[in-house]
Every structure is written in structure tokens, then in C-alpha cells.
Scaffold this active site. Structure first.
Site, PDB file in Angstrom:
ATOM      1  N   ARG A   1       0.838  -1.193   0.000  1.00 38.71           N
ATOM      2  CA  ARG A   1       0.000   0.000   0.000  1.00 38.71           C
ATOM      3  C   ARG A   1       0.872   1.241   0.000  1.00 38.71           C
ATOM      4  O   ARG A   1       1.888   1.308   0.693  1.00 38.71           O
ATOM      5  CB  ARG A   1      -0.926   0.031   1.234  1.00 38.71           C
TER       6      ARG A   1
ATOM      7  N   GLU B   1      -3.014   7.832  -6.239  1.00 39.12           N
ATOM      8  CA  GLU B   1      -2.990   7.030  -7.465  1.00 39.12           C
ATOM      9  C   GLU B   1      -4.051   7.528  -8.444  1.00 39.12           C
ATOM     10  O   GLU B   1      -5.231   7.586  -8.090  1.00 39.12           O
ATOM     11  CB  GLU B   1      -3.215   5.554  -7.127  1.00 39.12           C
TER      12      GLU B   1
ATOM     13  N   HIS C   1      -0.041   0.026 -10.080  1.00 40.80           N
ATOM     14  CA  HIS C   1      -0.794  -0.835  -9.144  1.00 40.80           C
ATOM     15  C   HIS C   1      -1.258  -2.114  -9.847  1.00 40.80           C
ATOM     16  O   HIS C   1      -2.453  -2.395  -9.989  1.00 40.80           O
ATOM     17  CB  HIS C   1      -1.991  -0.088  -8.565  1.00 40.80           C
TER      18      HIS C   1
END
Length: 523
Positions: free
Chosen positions: A236, A265, A283
Site C-alpha cells: 500500500r 494514485e 498498481h
């Protein structure tokens, strides 16, 4: 468990088709509406019993408040930081994830980034596309013989360890929950973070994002690492302090970073993404066909099992894990373990134990560590006092919190009491200067707290001016030297004493002429 009525489910993101199929096969009506904006989701959610999301949908307190019938929020994946778990819990909504669905995919991406960092693969590939042939520029290093530090030894950390051991890496790690005995079976040597940082050539983090893990790698921790350490984060964004990482890269304290996650993000600040020693991905940890299929199936099956009253798998708003990385939590567990070990050693001949009670005192115990830490302490003490025979072991533990103004209780006091054949035996300790100490053993209050480290000899005897010299003489015949001595405050009756010794005596029976009871242990 009792069945829970779920008749309608909203899927707000692109999830594997098997998720919808499994739910519908079990009589649940499913609506798929991906890419909704916040206001659209708030308007849509009001009549649904269940909501299935991935990581993009932000299920905040406003969304939860608008959901009048919602009973379950299913996250097709691991992390639930896009869900306001507290708000859901207050409204009686179960938050469920699929803890193992993307394990292999996330582990494989972590390993890919570790390998890419060691050999500069993406940079070399880009250079080739630009028409260059820079062999010297992209000189790498072998992974063989290097030390990999794994912070967080859950499912993903375990899989990363297994794969990188195949490259000949030495794997060390830290986890506040998984025991060192368990991780040793995977070939991972556990240690404290203070011991881990300076040993690592590479570090990878696999923890949840919580207050105690935000900025886990920061300026202070980078300074403790080897010069040129390389780091990977596929967990994370925010576990590694991004500003501190950039400073470490610029000073070359950090030799490279592999980042699949960011605080924001997509990241608007491109400083890390564009740094030549950073390999970044958008990601992709769970972005494999297999992981998506697995997560979609898992969340649907878990919801169906819950509806049928079979089981409740993956519910995260049970006892939370947020405090288990904290310093106070770690110290209390170590204190309870040490106090329990003393009590177990001193009552070894009086088994079986039928009742164990833990009492904590002080504002820095339950307030700061939470119930998960106390639950772990209960389990540890149950194992410590359980008989080896297959007898039924009855464990009744009560945890009480008492605020105390004295300095001793302010840092947290842990009392352990056991009942054997109707008799009670107790011990209490605290943490002083980061070290667990014993304050009292079975009504013998020590004048000087006993440091619960090293080799310790406890004996029960009547007070006598010659007691210490007589015990020292007997120990000397076995080549054992006394390094410390703790006496009780009282001066009459049979009392417990403690001596720290250079080594444990081989034969405690030699002390019988001088003492009523004796026990020894190494902590």
C-alpha cells in the site's frame, strides 16, 4: 452462524463474470454498474443488501449512510482501505475481503521488481529502444547470497520468501503476529525491526496500511539501513514515506526502489516515477487473469456461505489488527510472556493449571494496544500453561483495565494469576526502560525489580543474613557465578528471591538444604 438475508447485490466495478454467475445461481439478484461517480453510487446503493467492489470504489461514511438496507460490503481483493470500516461497523454492516485471492500474483510481482532492481532490466530495455547499447551503464548485482528483509510475514510475505530463497537469498523478517517458530519453518529468521534494518540488501513490505505502518520506512529507518539498500512496495502507498524515499535515492542511501503503489494514485507528483533508479508500475499487484478470477469467485462464495449460515470468512471488522505493530503492543506481549514463564517455572510441580487470569493496569495498556494484542497474549499464555497430556484444559481469562496515577502503572502493569487445585499463584511485572521486569511473585514484592532477561534462578526461603552467601557457595561449586540479586521487601516468612546467574545450575536439588522451593529459566 445464523443465515443472513441477501437478496440483491450491486457490483460497482469490473469483477470476473464468475462472481455474478455464482451469486445468481444461489438466488441473489445482481446488478452491475461500473465506474459510477460518488453521487451516483449514493443514489443507487440505497435499496441493495450487498455491495461488491475492488479498489477504485470509495465506500466512505456518506455512501454507507445512504445505504439503508446494506448488510455486506464485499471487497474482491485484499486491502480494504477504500472502505470506511468503522462507519460500516457502527451501522452493523459486515466488511469482507478475499485474503488469499491475489496472493500469488502480488508475490510474483514483488519478485519481478526485486529481480529488475538487481539487473536494471526496465532501464536497459528502454535504452535499447532508444537505439543505445550501454552494457557498462547497466552493471547489476547477483541476488545470490544477498539478504532480503520481509516486513510482514502473512500469505504474500511467505510466498515471496519461498521464491527468493530459490535465488540463494537469505530471508529475514518481522511480523507482530506470526510466531518465529512458524516462520522458521519457511526459512525466515524473525527479528525486531531495529535488528533487521542494518542487515538488509533488499527490503520488501507486506503490511496493511494503518497508523502504525504509515511511514514505516522513513528518514530515520533509511539512516539505519545499509548504504545502497533497495526497497520494494507492492502493498500500500504510504508504508514507505515517499518524500523520505526520494531523499534517500538522491543521497544514494537507497540504491533503487520498485513501487507498484503510491499514496495518490495515479501520482500527480512524478518525482519518484521519473527517478532513474525507480521502477514503477500502475498498481498491478492483483492484475492477472488468475487473481481476478480467484477474487471474483472467492467473494461470491463467501457471500453465499454467509447467506446459508455456513461460515463467515474474510470478515475484517472483527477484532482489528491496527495496533499490533505498535511498540506498546510488542512490549506488553513480551512482558506477559516473561511473567507467565516465571510463574510456569515456579509452579511446574503443581500442574495441571485450571484457571489463568490476566489483569492489565495503566493508561498505556488497553487504551493504546487494543483487544487484538490482548487476545494474542491470552493465546500465548494458554499454550504456556496447557498440560502436555490430552486432558481438557479450561482457560478462563478476564482482562481488566485500571487507571493508576503511580509511575509504575503509567507504563503498563501486567499481572498473571493461575489457579491449581484451588490454590492461587500470581506474578506481576512492568516495562521499565524498554525491558520487562518482575515486580512481585506470589506476595513477595521485590525491593529491586527483577530484569526478566538472561539466566534467572528463583528460590523460596526464610530470610537469613547467611542466605545469599550460602546459596552463592553452593552455586560456585558448580561453576555458576551470581550476576545480580533481588530480595523481597519483607523480612519474615517464606519469601521468593531471585539471582541472575552466569549459567543455569545443573542440579537444583543441591539447594534443598537451604531453600523450600527452587526454579530456574532462561528468558
Amino acid at each position: 452462524m445464523a443465515p443472513i438475508s441477501i437478496q440483491t447485490v450491486l457490483i460497482s466495478e469490473s469483477v470476473d463474470p464468475r462472481c455474478k454467475a455464482i451469486l445468481e445461481e444461489n438466488g441473489i439478484r445482481v446488478t452491475e454498474k461500473p465506474n459510477m461517480k460518488r453521487d451516483e453510487l449514493m443514489a443507487e446503493i440505497k435499496d441493495y443488501d450487498g455491495l461488491v467492489v475492488r479498489s477504485a470504489t470509495k465506500v466512505n461514511a456518506d455512501v454507507i449512510s445512504a445505504a439503508h438496507n446494506l448488510k455486506i460490503i464485499g471487497r474482491a481483493g485484499t486491502g480494504v482501505d477504500n472502505v470506511d470500516v468503522d462507519a460500516a461497523t457502527k451501522k452493523g454492516i459486515i466488511v469482507m475481503n478475499t485474503p488469499s485471492g491475489n496472493t500469488i500474483s502480488a508475490a510474483e510481482l514483488t519478485c519481478a521488481l526485486l529481480m529488475s532492481l538487481s539487473r536494471n532490466v526496465p532501464q536497459a530495455a528502454m535504452s535499447m529502444k532508444q537505439g543505445n547499447w550501454d552494457r557498462k551503464k547497466f552493471m547489476g548485482a547477483e541476488l545470490y547470497g544477498k539478504v532480503l528483509g520481509i516486513v510482514g510475514l502473512g500469505r504474500i510475505g511467505k510466498e515471496v520468501a519461498s521464491r527468493m530463497q530459490s535465488f540463494g537469498m537469505r530471508t529475514i523478517g518481522y511480523d507482530p503476529i506470526t510466531t518465529p517458530e512458524v516462520t522458521a519453518g519457511w526459512g525466515v529468521e524473525q527479528m525486531s525491526l531495529e535488528q533487521l534494518w542494518p542487515q538488509c540488501d533488499y527490503i520488501t513490505v507486506h503490511t496493511p496500511l494503518m497508523p502504525s505502518t504509515v511511514g514505516l520506512l522513513c528518514d530515520e529507518t533509511f539512516a539505519k539501513c545499509k548504504k545502497g539498500v533497495k526497497v520494494v512496495n507492492c502493498a500500500r502507498g504510504g508504508i514507505i514515506d515517499e518524500a523520505a524515499l526520494l531523499r534517500a535515492l538522491e543521497s544514494r542511501q537507497c540504491g533503487g526502489a520498485g513501487l507498484d503503489v503510491f499514496v495518490e494514485e495515479p501520482p500527480k507528483n512524478r518525482s519518484l516515477v521519473e527517478h532513474p533508479n525507480v521502477i514503477s508500475c500502475p498498481h498491478l499487484g492483483a492484475s492477472t487473469k488468475e487473481a481476478q478470477a480467484r477474487c471474483g469467485e472467492d467473494i461470491a462464495l463467501q457471500i453465499v456461505d454467509m447467506v446459508k449460515g455456513k461460515s463467515l470468512v474474510g470478515a475484517v471488522n472483527a477484532p482489528v489488527l491496527a495496533s499490533t505493530f505498535s511498540r506498546d503492543s510488542h512490549q506488553l506481549i513480551k512482558l506477559g510472556e516473561a511473567v507467565g514463564a516465571v510463574l510456569q517455572s515456579c509452579t511446574a510441580s503443581k500442574k495441571p493449571v485450571k484457571h489463568v487470569q490476566i489483569t492489565t493496569q495503566g493508561k498505556t495498556t488497553v487504551d493504546t494496544i487494543g483487544l487484538t494484542c490482548l487476545s494474542k497474549l491470552k493465546i500465548m499464555l494458554k499454550r504456556l500453561f496447557s498440560p502436555l497430556e490430552n486432558n481438557l484444559f479450561l482457560l478462563i481469562i478476564q482482562v481488566n483495565q485500571t487507571h493508576c496515577a503511580s509511575d509504575g502503572a503509567a507504563s503498563g502493569v501486567c499481572k498473571v494469576e493461575i489457579v491449581v487445585d484451588g490454590s492461587s499463584y500470581k506474578a506481576s511485572g512492568s516495562v521499565q526502560g524498554g525491558v520487562p521486569v518482575l515486580l512481585e511473585l506470589d506476595d513477595s514484592v521485590f525491593r529491586q525489580p527483577v530484569s526478566l532477561t538472561g539466566n534467572l534462578l528463583f528460590f523460596k526461603a526464610s530470610a537469613s543474613p547467611q542466605l545469599l552467601s550460602s546459596v552463592a557457595g553452593l552455586l560456585a561449586t558448580e561453576g555458576v557465578e551470581i550476576e545480580s540479586f533481588s530480595a523481597p521487601t519483607a523480612h519474615s516468612g517464606d519469601l521468593w528471591y531471585c539471582v541472575g546467574v552466569s549459567s543455569l545450575p545443573r542440579d537444583l536439588s543441591a539447594l534443598k538444604p537451604l531453600v523450600k522451593e527452587a526454579a530456574h529459566l532462561t528468558i
